[in-house]
Design an enzyme around this catalytic site. Structure first.
Site, PDB file in Angstrom:
ATOM      1  N   ARG A 229       1.567  -5.423  -6.019  1.00 57.02           N
ATOM      2  CA  ARG A 229       1.068  -6.663  -5.414  1.00 57.02           C
ATOM      3  C   ARG A 229       1.243  -7.855  -6.357  1.00 57.02           C
ATOM      4  O   ARG A 229       1.377  -8.992  -5.909  1.00 57.02           O
ATOM      5  CB  ARG A 229      -0.389  -6.481  -5.022  1.00 57.02           C
ATOM      6  CG  ARG A 229      -0.534  -5.433  -3.925  1.00 57.02           C
ATOM      7  CD  ARG A 229      -1.976  -5.101  -3.645  1.00 57.02           C
ATOM      8  NE  ARG A 229      -2.078  -3.965  -2.749  1.00 57.02           N
ATOM      9  CZ  ARG A 229      -3.231  -3.378  -2.449  1.00 57.02           C
ATOM     10  NH1 ARG A 229      -4.362  -3.820  -2.970  1.00 57.02           N
ATOM     11  NH2 ARG A 229      -3.249  -2.349  -1.628  1.00 57.02           N
TER      12      ARG A 229
ATOM     13  N   ARG B 262       0.868  -1.184   0.000  1.00 54.99           N
ATOM     14  CA  ARG B 262       0.000   0.000   0.000  1.00 54.99           C
ATOM     15  C   ARG B 262       0.898   1.225   0.000  1.00 54.99           C
ATOM     16  O   ARG B 262       1.437   1.629   1.025  1.00 54.99           O
ATOM     17  CB  ARG B 262      -0.907  -0.021   1.230  1.00 54.99           C
ATOM     18  CG  ARG B 262      -1.981   1.051   1.244  1.00 54.99           C
ATOM     19  CD  ARG B 262      -2.848   0.939   2.484  1.00 54.99           C
ATOM     20  NE  ARG B 262      -3.653  -0.272   2.504  1.00 54.99           N
ATOM     21  CZ  ARG B 262      -4.815  -0.412   1.870  1.00 54.99           C
ATOM     22  NH1 ARG B 262      -5.317   0.587   1.200  1.00 54.99           N
ATOM     23  NH2 ARG B 262      -5.474  -1.548   1.931  1.00 54.99           N
TER      24      ARG B 262
END
Length: 420
Positions: free
Chosen positions: A385, A271
């Site tokens: 990711r 994130r």
RNA sequence: GGGGAGGUGGCUGAGUGGCCGAAAGCACCCGCCUGCUAAGCGGGUAGGGGGUGUAAAGCUCCCUCGAGGGUUCGAAUCCCUCCCUUCCCGCCA
């Protein structure tokens, strides 16, 4: 946005949809202002019509008494119109804050616990040893550096170095090639700063101003996703129906403040304030948008399959799907080291919700009035990711990482990261 | 950054105070005509909103000539501010 007309005729539906999404919707206030606005609008128009008529008379007669009367009418019309416009502005502002309704197939629910897995591909790999996390491996290999990034920029930034940076570039190339050469998308390199009107177009404004970075002293925002410039590519246009669907793929970094995410995913390459993403965007007719949405999701899934990553497709429930979305799937890739799924893509269809804001229309046929287009987008895929899932899935017991076959042509001869 | 030119309908482009939501051309649509094609002839085609229709159609009114404000009984047209495009000069990856 939803049209005023739609809200007038379907106020209960709109109220109920908002409630199920967990969003406030100022429907009653809108209906009240609508009445008020129309009253003043009507008054102003009635006066205007008479004024226009008499003004033509004046052009012939030059009657001074008439001139004086016209002057007064102009004043009255102007003040009446000013009231109407003030009310309308307030009304328009509220309209931008009404959440979209959702498709009948969307599961009803309040939290992510009520999302539904609609399909899965692959299975959790058995590595034969205790898998390590991507940040553990990445730092050990010297391909990820969070400490130095924190010194240079702050938390939630990262350096990719050497084969790590190369892997990111390889993935971008690979994804763009798959989508342009095999899925028929047109590659776009978009502006990465956009104005407020564009942010309103995709519904990032006014509600989500906190989520984006703004350039000081300018009407410019760092794009939170390439969806913003690419969806707005055709803002204020009337498109030919036979050009639809428009299919675009764009690589761009995305910037997000991550306000409200304090404490979440603070570890690792998960994130970040800045991350790369290959984004798919479609502009379609009303009739085809649901099919095109499903296909776009499949196009994103195709990338995961080629990379050999285990993933699931999750249908978001009403409470978890968001303000603007009409229907939404998340693609979650399995990360063995973290022992959980990571959201690598979010595919959404908006109906005409964004198109109305951005005024993107098409003409269904010759001589027919324009209709609002439907817009769709999805990540195909988000880079960090995906990199995490690759590192954790393709790790070896010695801490080196195998390069997935499909990426080998893009890695300049590197087949094993860390071997050099 | 300095100076010039300009922003009008799907496109090109005319229009410097009422006869203009707008000439002409292109494109497109409908019809006529030619045995086919081309050409020709006639007609049509901006967007948004209000009112009236159950709705569509229709009728009617208002607004829109880059955006906002002003002058005027009346603005595409005159004035001011801003935005954008383009050309020349300067600077620069």
């Amino acid at each position: 946005m939803l049209s005023l007309d739609f809200i007038r005729k379907n106020s209960d539906l709109v109220r109920r949809a908002a409630e199920l999404k967990g969003e406030p919707a100022p429907v009653d206030e809108i209906l009240r202002l609508d009445k008020l606005w129309r009253g003043h609008q009507r008054n102003a128009e009635t006066i205007k019509a008479e004024q226009n008529e008499l003004s033509k008379q004046f052009a012939k007669t030059r009657d001074e008494a008439l001139k004086e009367r016209l002057r007064q009418m102009a004043d009255t019309a102007k003040s009446e119109l000013a009231v109407a416009e003030a009310v309308k502005r307030e009304l328009d502002d509220l309209l931008l804050r009404v959440p979209n309704v959702f498709h009948g197939s969307v599961p009803i629910g309040e939290t992510e616990a009520e999302n539904v897995v609609v399909r899965e591909w692959g299975s959790k790999p058995d590595l034969g040893f205790a898998p390590r996390t991507h940040f553990d491996l990445g730092e050990a290999l010297g391909i990820m550096d969070f400490e130095r990034a924190a010194r240079v920029s702050g938390s939630r930034f990262a350096f990719l170095i050497g084969e790590g940076a190369r892997l990111e570039r390889a993935l971008v190339q690979f994804m763009l090639d798959v989508h342009t050469l095999e899925h028929g998308y047109v590659e776009v390199w978009p502006p990465m700063l956009v104005n407020s009107a564009s942010m309103v177009g995709t519904a990032n404004l006014p509600k989500f101003a906190d989520a984006a970075f703004r350039v000081e002293g300018r009407d410019l925002w760092l794009i939170p996703t390439a969806e913003v410039p690419v969806t707005n590519l055709h803002r204020e246009e009337i498109l030919d129906a036979d050009r639809l669907p428009l299919k675009y793929v764009a690589y761009a970094p995305s910037w997000r403040t991550e306000a409200g995410a304090a404490g979440k995913d603070t570890r690792g390459f998960i994130r970040l304030h800045q991350f790369s993403k290959v984004e798919l965007v479609k502009v379609t007719s009303a009739e085809t948008s649901l099919d095109e949405f499903e296909q776009l999701t499949r196009d994103a899934e195709d990338v995961l399959q080629r990379l050999g990553l285990h993933y699931q497709v999750m249908a978001m429930c009403t409470g978890d799907m968001g303000f603007a979305q009409y229907k939404k799937y998340d693609l979650n890739a399995w990360a063995p080291g973290l022992d959980r799924f990571l959201e690598v893509s979010s595919c959404s269809t908006f109906n005409d919700f964004q198109a109305m804001r951005a005024n993107i229309r098409y003409r269904p046929g010759r001589g027919t009035p324009p209709k609002f287009a439907h817009t769709i987008n999805g990540s195909g895929l988000a880079l960090p990711r995906t990199i995490d899932a690759i590192i954790e899935t393709y790790q070896r017991s010695d801490g080196m990482i195998r390069v997935p076959d499909v990426l080998k042509p893009y890695m300049g001869g590197v087949e094993l990261i860390g071997a050099r």
